[in-house]
Design a protein around this motif. Structure first.
Motif: not given
Length: 136
Positions: A76-89
């Motif tokens: 959900v964070g990647v699709m919302s553009g959150w930086m922490w989510a990109r790092m986890v992904a």
């Protein structure tokens, strides 16, 4: 003020689709992991004896549930553009990449497919992940 005076944010590139793909895959994998965890909870009381050195199914279930929640939130964070989510992904894609390299001889076709997808997802998230914020 006319419309040509407004600063242009730029159009998203074709890689935006791969970023959304990564988010959707993370969300689906997270939900599946939670289901695996619930299944492990349901089966935890069915075994008569657990071999020495193997974890109890309750602990495995908690690991799946926690991992699933983190992956789904990252999706959900990647699709919302959150930086922490990109790092986890990216971290999980790198882990998947290394795992498939390690077990390449066991399943070369499947490992090759997953390695290529991992590389595409890592590239898309690392270089084009910010584009999702532009479409909100």
């Amino acid at each position: 003020m006319t419309s040509h005076n407004v600063p242009h944010r730029g159009f998203p590139t074709r890689w935006l689709g791969w970023v959304i793909f990564a988010g959707v895959v993370l969300l689906i994998v997270g939900v599946v992991q939670v289901i695996y965890g619930i299944t492990a909870f349901a089966r935890s009381g069915n075994s008569l004896a657990t071999p020495v050195g193997t974890p109890a199914l309750v602990h495995v279930g908690w690991a799946y549930v926690v991992l699933g929640v983190v992956l789904a939130a990252a999706g959900v964070g990647v699709m919302s553009g959150w930086m922490w989510a990109r790092m986890v992904a990216i971290a999980f894609a790198v882990l998947s990449l290394l795992t498939n390299i390690a077990f390449f001889l066991g399943s070369p076709v499947w490992s090759s497919i997953v390695i290529v997808l991992d590389l595409i997802v890592i590239y898309a998230l690392a270089l084009h992940g910010k584009e999702v914020r532009g479409i909100r």
